[in-house]
Design a protein around this motif. Structure first.
Motif, PDB file in Angstrom:
ATOM      1  N   LEU A 125       1.010  -1.275  -0.099  1.00 42.66           N
ATOM      2  CA  LEU A 125       0.154   0.210   0.176  1.00 42.66           C
ATOM      3  C   LEU A 125       0.871   1.185  -0.057  1.00 42.66           C
ATOM      4  N   SER A 126       0.292   2.290  -0.355  1.00 41.54           N
ATOM      5  CA  SER A 126       0.662   3.583  -0.279  1.00 41.54           C
ATOM      6  C   SER A 126       1.196   3.954   1.137  1.00 41.54           C
ATOM      7  N   GLU A 127       2.287   4.979   1.347  1.00 37.71           N
ATOM      8  CA  GLU A 127       2.951   5.376   2.582  1.00 37.71           C
ATOM      9  C   GLU A 127       1.660   5.846   3.336  1.00 37.71           C
ATOM     10  N   GLU A 128       0.683   6.697   2.959  1.00 35.47           N
ATOM     11  CA  GLU A 128      -0.343   7.174   3.516  1.00 35.47           C
ATOM     12  C   GLU A 128      -1.549   6.233   3.952  1.00 35.47           C
ATOM     13  N   HIS A 129      -1.485   5.268   3.341  1.00 34.51           N
ATOM     14  CA  HIS A 129      -2.563   4.103   3.836  1.00 34.51           C
ATOM     15  C   HIS A 129      -1.827   3.182   4.701  1.00 34.51           C
ATOM     16  N   ARG A 130      -0.514   3.024   4.422  1.00 35.08           N
ATOM     17  CA  ARG A 130       0.104   1.956   5.608  1.00 35.08           C
ATOM     18  C   ARG A 130       0.214   2.477   6.988  1.00 35.08           C
ATOM     19  N   ASP A 131       0.645   3.742   6.900  1.00 33.57           N
ATOM     20  CA  ASP A 131       0.659   4.438   8.354  1.00 33.57           C
ATOM     21  C   ASP A 131      -0.616   4.297   9.126  1.00 33.57           C
ATOM     22  N   ILE A 132      -1.687   4.708   8.422  1.00 39.30           N
ATOM     23  CA  ILE A 132      -3.008   4.490   9.168  1.00 39.30           C
ATOM     24  C   ILE A 132      -3.279   3.198   9.597  1.00 39.30           C
ATOM     25  N   LEU A 133      -3.119   2.094   8.681  1.00 41.64           N
ATOM     26  CA  LEU A 133      -3.490   0.724   9.046  1.00 41.64           C
ATOM     27  C   LEU A 133      -2.703   0.173  10.271  1.00 41.64           C
ATOM     28  N   ILE A 134      -1.316   0.623  10.274  1.00 41.93           N
ATOM     29  CA  ILE A 134      -0.430  -0.040  11.197  1.00 41.93           C
ATOM     30  C   ILE A 134      -0.653   0.755  12.742  1.00 41.93           C
ATOM     31  N   LEU A 135      -0.971   2.176  12.608  1.00 49.23           N
ATOM     32  CA  LEU A 135      -1.155   2.959  13.730  1.00 49.23           C
ATOM     33  C   LEU A 135      -2.467   2.318  14.405  1.00 49.23           C
ATOM     34  N   LYS A 136      -3.550   2.058  13.629  1.00 51.91           N
ATOM     35  CA  LYS A 136      -4.776   1.722  14.269  1.00 51.91           C
ATOM     36  C   LYS A 136      -4.771   0.213  14.675  1.00 51.91           C
ATOM     37  N   TYR A 137      -4.133  -0.653  13.911  1.00 52.74           N
ATOM     38  CA  TYR A 137      -4.486  -2.142  14.063  1.00 52.74           C
ATOM     39  C   TYR A 137      -3.333  -2.748  14.508  1.00 52.74           C
ATOM     40  N   TYR A 138      -2.115  -2.112  14.216  1.00 50.95           N
ATOM     41  CA  TYR A 138      -0.967  -2.851  15.295  1.00 50.95           C
ATOM     42  C   TYR A 138      -0.725  -2.278  16.425  1.00 50.95           C
ATOM     43  N   TYR A 139      -0.629  -1.043  16.549  1.00 51.52           N
ATOM     44  CA  TYR A 139      -0.465  -0.310  17.708  1.00 51.52           C
ATOM     45  C   TYR A 139      -1.486  -0.027  18.575  1.00 51.52           C
ATOM     46  N   GLY A 140      -2.596   0.085  17.997  1.00 55.55           N
ATOM     47  CA  GLY A 140      -3.617   0.155  18.901  1.00 55.55           C
ATOM     48  C   GLY A 140      -4.141   1.611  19.013  1.00 55.55           C
ATOM     49  N   PHE A 141      -3.812   2.471  18.346  1.00 53.49           N
ATOM     50  CA  PHE A 141      -4.343   3.915  18.451  1.00 53.49           C
ATOM     51  C   PHE A 141      -5.811   4.000  17.940  1.00 53.49           C
ATOM     52  N   SER A 142      -6.541   5.032  18.647  1.00 53.02           N
ATOM     53  CA  SER A 142      -7.979   5.323  18.127  1.00 53.02           C
ATOM     54  C   SER A 142      -7.642   6.407  16.845  1.00 53.02           C
ATOM     55  N   GLU A 145      -6.804   9.708  17.756  1.00 58.38           N
ATOM     56  CA  GLU A 145      -5.100   9.550  18.004  1.00 58.38           C
ATOM     57  C   GLU A 145      -4.403   9.715  17.053  1.00 58.38           C
ATOM     58  N   VAL A 146      -4.637   8.937  15.957  1.00 59.37           N
ATOM     59  CA  VAL A 146      -4.062   8.813  14.461  1.00 59.37           C
ATOM     60  C   VAL A 146      -4.039  10.034  14.036  1.00 59.37           C
ATOM     61  N   ALA A 147      -5.328  10.730  13.943  1.00 65.46           N
ATOM     62  CA  ALA A 147      -5.258  12.121  13.176  1.00 65.46           C
ATOM     63  C   ALA A 147      -4.454  13.100  13.905  1.00 65.46           C
ATOM     64  N   ASP A 148      -4.183  13.132  15.349  1.00 63.57           N
ATOM     65  CA  ASP A 148      -3.326  13.898  15.968  1.00 63.57           C
ATOM     66  C   ASP A 148      -2.027  13.786  15.835  1.00 63.57           C
ATOM     67  N   TYR A 154      -9.315  14.631  11.163  1.00 68.36           N
ATOM     68  CA  TYR A 154     -10.148  13.518  11.301  1.00 68.36           C
ATOM     69  C   TYR A 154     -10.817  12.870  10.287  1.00 68.36           C
ATOM     70  N   ASP A 155     -11.567  13.715   9.426  1.00 74.02           N
ATOM     71  CA  ASP A 155     -12.254  13.129   8.208  1.00 74.02           C
ATOM     72  C   ASP A 155     -11.285  12.786   7.258  1.00 74.02           C
ATOM     73  N   SER A 159     -11.164   8.900   5.869  1.00 72.19           N
ATOM     74  CA  SER A 159     -11.362   8.549   4.264  1.00 72.19           C
ATOM     75  C   SER A 159     -10.185   7.587   4.067  1.00 72.19           C
ATOM     76  N   ARG A 160      -9.028   7.955   4.440  1.00 75.16           N
ATOM     77  CA  ARG A 160      -7.858   7.036   4.271  1.00 75.16           C
ATOM     78  C   ARG A 160      -7.996   5.609   4.614  1.00 75.16           C
ATOM     79  N   MET A 161      -8.655   5.691   5.683  1.00 78.40           N
ATOM     80  CA  MET A 161      -8.927   4.370   6.286  1.00 78.40           C
ATOM     81  C   MET A 161      -9.716   3.577   5.728  1.00 78.40           C
ATOM     82  N   LYS A 162     -10.839   3.976   5.152  1.00 85.34           N
ATOM     83  CA  LYS A 162     -11.724   3.428   4.293  1.00 85.34           C
ATOM     84  C   LYS A 162     -11.112   2.988   2.945  1.00 85.34           C
ATOM     85  N   ARG A 163     -10.221   3.807   2.315  1.00 87.68           N
ATOM     86  CA  ARG A 163      -9.737   3.383   1.156  1.00 87.68           C
ATOM     87  C   ARG A 163      -8.404   2.323   1.292  1.00 87.68           C
ATOM     88  N   ALA A 164      -8.054   2.627   2.414  1.00 81.76           N
ATOM     89  CA  ALA A 164      -6.824   1.437   2.984  1.00 81.76           C
ATOM     90  C   ALA A 164      -7.436   0.097   3.123  1.00 81.76           C
TER      91      ALA A 164
END
Length: 202
Positions: A125-142, A145-148, A154-155, A159-164
């Protein structure tokens, strides 16, 4: 420098935890910075700056587990290094997620003797999609928190999470049943969770 950071911390408990974090992960963070900066001194400067940021804001991070905290710092280190590198160069060199994370906990958790196939799917996946998936599902951030953490609305993160998820599911759908069984058998538990969740449309 460690003494300077310690002076910024409020409690003895904070100082003990920061000391542990520093000693356990400083070298990993240095390698992340070096993979971007390609210069030892510049990489050292990035790591020092990141630890200063963490020390100044450590009280806000107390509730994070050690794994969550390291994930946060790893992302900050890579993003800070990229920002500095781009300012220094008129045309930035492309920095892949594979390079930035090759020496971190994420890749070290792959099974011995083989690269975690679920990690391979994420890395496509692209960098912007990888970061969000890993922060959310591997490291457990909300999601908030990922947006911050990524300094994004947040939106935009939503949107990127849905696309990822869609992109990753498409990758999974390309895999034969035999390949999928290997993923489920060999992948780390955290990534199996992502794989199975996406397969079932959750």
């Amino acid at each position: 420098m460690l003494g300077v950071y310690m002076a910024l911390l409020e409690t003895e408990e904070d100082r003990e935890r920061f000391d542990k974090l520093y000693r356990q992960h400083r070298e990993q963070l240095f390698r992340i910075a070096l993979s971007v900066m390609k210069d030892i001194c510049s990489a050292e400067d990035v790591v020092s700056e990141v630890f200063m940021i963490i020390a100044k804001n450590f009280s806000a991070l107390r509730k994070k587990t050690d794994r969550e905290l390291f994930g946060y710092i790893a992302i900050i280190t890579r993003n800070r290094a990229i920002d500095i590198y781009r300012r220094q160069k008129s045309e930035a060199e492309t920095v892949t997620f594979d390079e930035a994370y090759s020496q971190t906990e994420l890749m070290q958790n792959a099974p011995t003797g083989e690269t975690d196939e679920a990690v391979k799917l994420i890395l496509r996946l692209s960098e912007e999609h990888r970061d969000i998936l890993i922060l959310k599902y591997y490291y457990g951030f909300s999601m908030h928190e990922v947006a911050d953490m990524l300094k994004l609305p947040y939106d935009t993160v939503k949107s990127r999470m849905k696309r990822a998820k869609k992109l990753l599911k498409d990758e999974l759908n390309k895999a034969a049943k035999k390949s999928l069984r290997r993923i489920q058998a060999g992948a780390s538990q955290a990534f199996c969770g992502i794989v199975l969740m996406l397969l079932h449309g959750r």
